[in-house]
Write a protein that holds these residues in place. Structure first.
Motif, PDB file in Angstrom:
ATOM      1  N   GLU A 187       0.819  -1.205   0.000  1.00 59.93           N
ATOM      2  CA  GLU A 187       0.000   0.000   0.000  1.00 59.93           C
ATOM      3  C   GLU A 187       0.859   1.264   0.000  1.00 59.93           C
ATOM      4  OE1 GLU A 187      -3.743  -2.002   2.498  1.00 59.93           O
ATOM      5  OE2 GLU A 187      -2.290  -0.713   3.513  1.00 59.93           O
ATOM      6  N   LYS A 188       1.989   1.202   0.664  1.00 63.09           N
ATOM      7  CA  LYS A 188       2.858   2.373   0.796  1.00 63.09           C
ATOM      8  C   LYS A 188       3.784   2.559  -0.398  1.00 63.09           C
ATOM      9  CE  LYS A 188       5.926   4.602   4.171  1.00 63.09           C
ATOM     10  NZ  LYS A 188       6.560   4.469   5.515  1.00 63.09           N
ATOM     11  N   TYR A 189       4.330   1.447  -0.915  1.00 60.60           N
ATOM     12  CA  TYR A 189       5.386   1.546  -1.944  1.00 60.60           C
ATOM     13  C   TYR A 189       4.986   1.007  -3.317  1.00 60.60           C
ATOM     14  CZ  TYR A 189       8.235   2.361   2.229  1.00 60.60           C
ATOM     15  OH  TYR A 189       8.747   2.858   3.400  1.00 60.60           O
ATOM     16  N   GLY A 190       3.796   0.454  -3.447  1.00 63.53           N
ATOM     17  CA  GLY A 190       3.316   0.035  -4.757  1.00 63.53           C
ATOM     18  C   GLY A 190       3.408  -1.451  -5.031  1.00 63.53           C
ATOM     19  N   ASN A 191       2.722  -1.877  -6.078  1.00 64.78           N
ATOM     20  CA  ASN A 191       2.647  -3.286  -6.476  1.00 64.78           C
ATOM     21  C   ASN A 191       3.663  -3.589  -7.574  1.00 64.78           C
ATOM     22  OD1 ASN A 191       0.554  -3.318  -4.643  1.00 64.78           O
ATOM     23  ND2 ASN A 191      -1.050  -3.681  -6.141  1.00 64.78           N
ATOM     24  N   PHE A 192       3.432  -4.664  -8.327  1.00 71.96           N
ATOM     25  CA  PHE A 192       4.320  -5.040  -9.413  1.00 71.96           C
ATOM     26  C   PHE A 192       4.123  -4.110 -10.604  1.00 71.96           C
ATOM     27  CE2 PHE A 192       3.738  -8.955  -7.002  1.00 71.96           C
ATOM     28  CZ  PHE A 192       5.042  -9.406  -6.883  1.00 71.96           C
ATOM     29  N   ARG A 193       5.221  -3.720 -11.231  1.00 74.37           N
ATOM     30  CA  ARG A 193       5.169  -2.910 -12.447  1.00 74.37           C
ATOM     31  C   ARG A 193       5.019  -3.838 -13.653  1.00 74.37           C
ATOM     32  NH1 ARG A 193       8.159   2.548 -12.519  1.00 74.37           N
ATOM     33  NH2 ARG A 193       8.092   2.052 -14.743  1.00 74.37           N
TER      34      ARG A 193
END
Length: 247
Positions: free
Chosen positions: A160-166
């Protein structure tokens, strides 16, 4: 602590049963099991549906690839800690999740990881390679290190803080995510020094030389997009380290 386990699958009827059973046999009670299927046509959906309520969440629809499916699973997850187990893989014992949770609590860790064995696709008793991760050090990524992604359990709040898979990273999306979480943002890690996952041989990124070159290009991209600078030899050490897995 609640653990969400996500399995992504597409036309995996030959292995999905073994994968599911390895999750359901865990001795840890608070598990949310999520399966994301890419609209399989080979009977995979029937196998999953045969487990009924033992699979808490099941989604079957077309996707943009394995990491898009993983992101869908992460969006559905409600556990404190999230692990991802692909349909070709299975947990090495029925105490894996308990070991991971104990390590996370003991070390107040944001993520936990362990070791992985590559096994023969037809005979799981035959070990082809041993990936012994070892403890993380501040310069580990610079020396070509990464933990095996199927053993990597990450707190939901880190996603939630740093993001999911690109989705623009190809087969290096798991490397980029772990580089971002561990090296760039400095999340706290705990290492479980035991075999967590057994993986059947034949992964996409290692299937041929051209795929390995493509993966290396994406590895370099992973550093660049995160504003990080590797050593000149870092991304050559990364595949070179795999030689030790055969010894």
């Amino acid at each position: 602590m609640k653990v969400s386990i996500i399995t992504v699958v597409f036309n995996g009827v030959s292995t999905i049963n073994h994968c599911i059973e390895s999750v359901l046999k865990q001795d840890f009670d608070s598990i949310e099991y999520i399966i994301i299927d890419g609209n399989s046509k080979d009977g995979t959906k029937k196998v999953v549906e045969s487990y009924g309520g033992k699979i808490q969440k099941f989604l079957s629809e077309p996707d943009k690839g394995i990491y898009d499916a993983m992101n869908k699973g992460i969006k559905l997850a409600t556990g404190d800690l999230i692990g991802i187990l692909n349909a070709d893989d299975f947990y090495a014992s029925n105490t894996v999740i308990s070991e991971i949770v104990n390590a996370a609590k003991k070390n107040d860790a944001d993520a936990c990881y362990g070791d992985l064995n590559y096994v023969d696709a037809q005979d799981e008793s035959v070990i082809k390679r041993k990936w012994i991760s070892g403890k993380y050090k501040p310069n580990s990524f610079l020396m070509g290190w990464m933990p095996p992604h199927p053993t990597f359990f990450l707190k939901r709040n880190c996603y939630e803080k740093y993001g999911n898979f690109r989705l623009d990273m190809g087969s290096a999306a798991d490397y980029e995510l772990m580089l971002r979480m561990i090296y760039k943002h400095g999340i706290k890690l705990a290492y479980v020094p035991s075999v967590i996952v057994k993986m059947r041989t034949g992964g996409v990124s290692n299937s041929n030389f051209q795929n390995r070159l493509d993966a290396n290009k994406n590895d370099r991209k992973a550093w660049k997009i995160n504003g990080l600078k590797p050593y000149p030899f870092t991304l050559w050490l990364k595949p070179a380290r795999k030689i030790l897995q055969f010894i």
